[in-house]
Scaffold this active site. Structure first.
Site, short mmCIF file in Angstrom:
data_model
loop_
_atom_site.label_atom_id
_atom_site.label_comp_id
_atom_site.label_asym_id
_atom_site.label_seq_id
_atom_site.Cartn_x
_atom_site.Cartn_y
_atom_site.Cartn_z
N GLU A 233 0.87 -1.18 0.00
CA GLU A 233 0.00 0.00 0.00
C GLU A 233 0.90 1.22 0.00
OE1 GLU A 233 -1.82 3.43 2.04
OE2 GLU A 233 -0.56 2.01 3.12
N TYR B 33 3.56 -19.58 9.18
CA TYR B 33 2.43 -19.10 8.36
C TYR B 33 1.84 -20.21 7.49
CZ TYR B 33 -0.28 -15.64 5.77
OH TYR B 33 -1.31 -14.91 5.22
N GLN C 230 -0.21 -15.70 -2.70
CA GLN C 230 -0.92 -14.69 -3.50
C GLN C 230 -0.13 -14.35 -4.75
OE1 GLN C 230 -1.58 -11.52 -0.67
NE2 GLN C 230 0.47 -10.70 -0.88
#
EC number: 3.5.4.13
Length: 184
Positions: free
Chosen positions: A133, A166, A176
């Protein structure tokens, strides 16, 4: 926990595919720098952008995110509207070892222009393209460049292995492949 040097980063990238593609050394000269540095790796952004817009007067809700809040752009540059943000992804695909945690910090070139890169830590066992972001904190439109540096990844090796990594807990952002919106 200790920070890892260029020699270790290079070995892990070349022998274990930790960073693909991997750039051995800093690329400079007319671009925002990227590649291997002394104690980190400067990542690049791809030419896929999701620019935030409020054309639908939506409320931002991470539990029920409306993808219409973004405009998709594929280009060599991205103009971020004033006081807005964009989501993008890295060119590099990461495979984080089970005993390593990565922290990502923005590059000073962009920070000095009022652009802030935000990325959560890369957890042990995580792999994928990194969604980033970038906030434009200024009252003016701001430009970012695809295929150039955006942030630096620092690699920290733990003193021992975690009980649960994870990939063990099937993390929602595991593997992803593109710019990924919030998931619950």
């Amino acid at each position: 926990m200790s920070i890892k040097a260029d020699r270790w980063i290079k070995r892990m990238a070349q022998e274990h595919g930790m960073i693909e593609p991997f750039v051995d050394g800093q690329v400079r000269g007319g671009v925002v720098s990227y590649g291997l540095s002394s104690y980190g790796y400067d990542i690049r952004i791809a030419d896929e952008f999701k620019i935030f817009t409020n054309v639908n007067s939506a409320i931002i809700d991470p539990k029920n995110f409306d993808p219409r809040s973004f405009v998709d752009v594929k280009a060599d540059v991205c103009i971020i509207p004033p006081n807005s943000f964009v989501l993008c992804r890295t060119i590099e695909y990461f495979r984080i070892p089970r005993n390593v945690l990565c922290v990502c910090v923005g590059k000073s070139t962009y920070a000095r222009c009022g652009l802030i890169a935000n990325v959560t830590p890369f957890e042990p066992g995580w792999e994928g393209y990194v969604t980033i972001e970038i906030s434009n904190t200024t009252p003016l439109p701001a430009k970012i460049y695809a295929n150039e540096g955006i942030a630096q990844v620092l690699f920290f090796e733990g003193d021992e292995l975690p009980d649960v990594a994870y990939d063990d807990r099937s993390g929602k952002y595991q593997g992803q492949t593109g710019v990924t919106l919030p998931r619950i």
